[in-house]
Design an enzyme around this catalytic site. Sequence first.
Site, PDB file in Angstrom:
ATOM      1  N   LYS A 184      81.610  27.179  88.631  1.00 30.05           N
ATOM      2  CA  LYS A 184      82.686  26.731  87.728  1.00 30.05           C
ATOM      3  C   LYS A 184      82.685  25.223  87.567  1.00 30.05           C
ATOM      4  O   LYS A 184      82.965  24.720  86.489  1.00 30.05           O
ATOM      5  CB  LYS A 184      84.060  27.146  88.271  1.00 30.05           C
ATOM      6  CG  LYS A 184      84.280  28.620  88.376  1.00 30.05           C
ATOM      7  CD  LYS A 184      85.631  28.912  88.995  1.00 30.05           C
ATOM      8  CE  LYS A 184      85.764  28.474  90.434  1.00 30.05           C
ATOM      9  NZ  LYS A 184      84.911  29.150  91.396  1.00 30.05           N
ATOM     10  N   ASP A 222      82.314  30.258  93.987  1.00 35.24           N
ATOM     11  CA  ASP A 222      80.963  29.685  93.944  1.00 35.24           C
ATOM     12  C   ASP A 222      80.133  30.214  92.782  1.00 35.24           C
ATOM     13  O   ASP A 222      78.906  30.321  92.877  1.00 35.24           O
ATOM     14  CB  ASP A 222      80.225  29.922  95.274  1.00 35.24           C
ATOM     15  CG  ASP A 222      81.034  29.441  96.451  1.00 35.24           C
ATOM     16  OD1 ASP A 222      81.579  28.335  96.365  1.00 35.24           O
ATOM     17  OD2 ASP A 222      81.140  30.185  97.447  1.00 35.24           O
ATOM     18  N   GLN A 249      88.203  28.907  93.693  1.00 34.54           N
ATOM     19  CA  GLN A 249      87.811  30.172  94.335  1.00 34.54           C
ATOM     20  C   GLN A 249      87.427  31.182  93.233  1.00 34.54           C
ATOM     21  O   GLN A 249      86.924  30.769  92.202  1.00 34.54           O
ATOM     22  CB  GLN A 249      88.927  30.717  95.244  1.00 34.54           C
ATOM     23  CG  GLN A 249      89.145  29.893  96.517  1.00 34.54           C
ATOM     24  CD  GLN A 249      89.995  28.668  96.315  1.00 34.54           C
ATOM     25  OE1 GLN A 249      91.060  28.732  95.744  1.00 34.54           O
ATOM     26  NE2 GLN A 249      89.533  27.532  96.783  1.00 34.54           N
ATOM     27  N   GLY A 253      85.083  23.764  96.447  1.00 38.58           N
ATOM     28  CA  GLY A 253      84.027  22.757  96.414  1.00 38.58           C
ATOM     29  C   GLY A 253      83.314  22.885  95.088  1.00 38.58           C
ATOM     30  O   GLY A 253      82.666  23.895  94.839  1.00 38.58           O
ATOM     31  N   HIS A 254      83.505  21.932  94.215  1.00 40.05           N
ATOM     32  CA  HIS A 254      82.875  21.998  92.905  1.00 40.05           C
ATOM     33  C   HIS A 254      81.707  21.021  92.866  1.00 40.05           C
ATOM     34  O   HIS A 254      81.905  19.812  92.893  1.00 40.05           O
ATOM     35  CB  HIS A 254      83.886  21.661  91.808  1.00 40.05           C
ATOM     36  CG  HIS A 254      84.901  22.746  91.609  1.00 40.05           C
ATOM     37  ND1 HIS A 254      85.996  22.610  90.802  1.00 40.05           N
ATOM     38  CD2 HIS A 254      84.963  23.997  92.100  1.00 40.05           C
ATOM     39  CE1 HIS A 254      86.690  23.736  90.830  1.00 40.05           C
ATOM     40  NE2 HIS A 254      86.077  24.584  91.610  1.00 40.05           N
TER      41      HIS A 254
HETATM   42  P1  IMP Z   1      90.761  29.733 102.798  1.00 36.97           P
HETATM   43  O1  IMP Z   1      90.896  29.561 101.330  1.00 36.97           O
HETATM   44  O2  IMP Z   1      90.210  28.505 103.483  1.00 36.97           O
HETATM   45  O3  IMP Z   1      92.012  30.243 103.418  1.00 36.97           O
HETATM   46  O4  IMP Z   1      89.646  30.880 103.052  1.00 36.97           O
HETATM   47  C1  IMP Z   1      89.874  32.239 102.711  1.00 36.97           C
HETATM   48  C2  IMP Z   1      88.594  32.884 102.186  1.00 36.97           C
HETATM   49  O5  IMP Z   1      88.279  32.287 100.922  1.00 36.97           O
HETATM   50  C3  IMP Z   1      87.365  32.651 103.058  1.00 36.97           C
HETATM   51  O6  IMP Z   1      86.516  33.779 102.939  1.00 36.97           O
HETATM   52  C4  IMP Z   1      86.691  31.448 102.434  1.00 36.97           C
HETATM   53  O7  IMP Z   1      85.306  31.407 102.702  1.00 36.97           O
HETATM   54  C5  IMP Z   1      86.962  31.739 100.972  1.00 36.97           C
HETATM   55  N1  IMP Z   1      86.963  30.542 100.127  1.00 36.97           N
HETATM   56  C6  IMP Z   1      87.917  29.596 100.047  1.00 36.97           C
HETATM   57  N2  IMP Z   1      87.586  28.661  99.138  1.00 36.97           N
HETATM   58  C7  IMP Z   1      86.417  29.041  98.606  1.00 36.97           C
HETATM   59  C8  IMP Z   1      85.575  28.506  97.567  1.00 36.97           C
HETATM   60  O8  IMP Z   1      85.871  27.495  96.929  1.00 36.97           O
HETATM   61  N3  IMP Z   1      84.431  29.198  97.303  1.00 36.97           N
HETATM   62  C9  IMP Z   1      84.115  30.349  97.949  1.00 36.97           C
HETATM   63  N4  IMP Z   1      84.865  30.885  98.913  1.00 36.97           N
HETATM   64  C10 IMP Z   1      86.006  30.248  99.235  1.00 36.97           C
END
Ligand code: IMP
Length: 443
Positions: A16, A13, A223, A40-41
């Site tokens: 990007k 977040d 991420q 989520g972009h």
């Molecule tokens: P997962 O990727 O859904 O398995 O989540 C694992 C961890 O990564 C959790 O803390 C999510 O909130 C975090 N996470 C996954 N995708 C994003 C993103 O795009 N932005 C911020 N945090 C993310």
Amino acid sequence: MSNIVVLGTQWGDEGKGKIVDVLTPAFDIVARYQGGHNAGHTVYIGGKKIVLHAIPSGILHPGTLCVIGNGVVLDPRAFLDELLALRQVTAVDETRIAISGHAHLILPYHRVAERLSEEALGERRIGTTCRGIGPAYVDKAARRGIRVCDLLDPAELKEKIEANTAEKNVLFRALGADPLDAAAIVEEYRAYAASIKGYIRDVSALLESQMRQGKSVLFEGAQGTLLDMDHGTYPFVTSSNSTAGGACTGLGVGPTRIDAVLGVTKTYTTRVGAGPFPTELHDETGLLLGRQGDEFGATTGRPRRCGWFDAVAVAYANRVNGVDKLILTKPDVLDVLDEIPVCTDYFYKGSRLDVFPAEPPILEKVEPRFQTMRGWHTPLRLARVWTDLPSAFLDYLKLIEDLTGAEVAAVSTGVERSDTLFRDDRLAGLVDLDKVRAAMAAE
Ligand code: IMP
């Protein structure tokens, strides 16, 4: 022209999506190398908010080839829904999308498995996005995953779905959850095959031939570094390599093809989900940052935890990614503050730590030390060129550069594409800023 990786240096977040969107006119190809629709972009175009999850943000630029690599896990339903939603707000040239046949598929049982796993963890849950990402990577590593190329072979697809569903159902029943109907999944995924097969390509070969023709690639990380499965705050991480090395393995591209790494970093820090966060603010200021910065997850809508800029963490991210330059986002959120603390060091059991400890039991106990900078009290969004930026803000940038060891090459002061200021000298040879500015001017 150069091939560059753009990735986040914090817990995701960092903004990007907007940066990739702004830089895309200088590149021919945008390629995603890991993660899935957990990302989520958010980009704003002409005041319109567009959130992309699986499709690279390059899709918003005509002529850009958008590539989804083998390192990505793909939920075909989410991908097709996203395409549909996108078509309602903008024209989409679908011949410009390529998906690796070696990307693994997310199936309905992955979402159920994730929900059960998070429930079982209780207080110790990761706080995932519950999109089935982790369990899909588990199956990949366990060598029972189903790949995009399997969609092309109906008999193989059926056999694999049946075997996997039967195996998962044993676990689901044991945990008191409803078993899934394999026949329904087979039918659903056979239907996706018809819609997806036109996008399937040998992505590694495609990228190689494009680069040989002189085309440039922007490798888009999802991420952030601290959510990387190997280098992040494990186990509070995502299940893929969001760091720069992931661009090679997640697309079939050799490291010699990558010219530079740009690290996108937010002027403060946020995190969604559980896990240690040394500079987190639990007070009114934290809430203020969340409100001013609209800090709600683009995928899940969850409020993001907010805290001060953590130079120890970003210096670590710069190291593990080999970051060449930083791009700083959302400093405008801090416009109203009189004083802005920056975390310069961690202390643990009375001693200063030399390196960022990614291990949660240590990171939870570190004592962050801060240097407080004066606020700039100027709406940064009004600045149109670098020299418009107030001196107090430039002092803040200098401190970040000194502490993290990387120069800041651009600053994003608002949500619109035009709210982006560049240090041309620092991006020379890496990004064709004439193309970037021409695209902005044409809006
Ligand atoms: P997962 O990727 O859904 O398995 O989540 C694992 C961890 O990564 C959790 O803390 C999510 O909130 C975090 N996470 C996954 N995708 C994003 C993103 O795009 N932005 C911020 N945090 C993310």
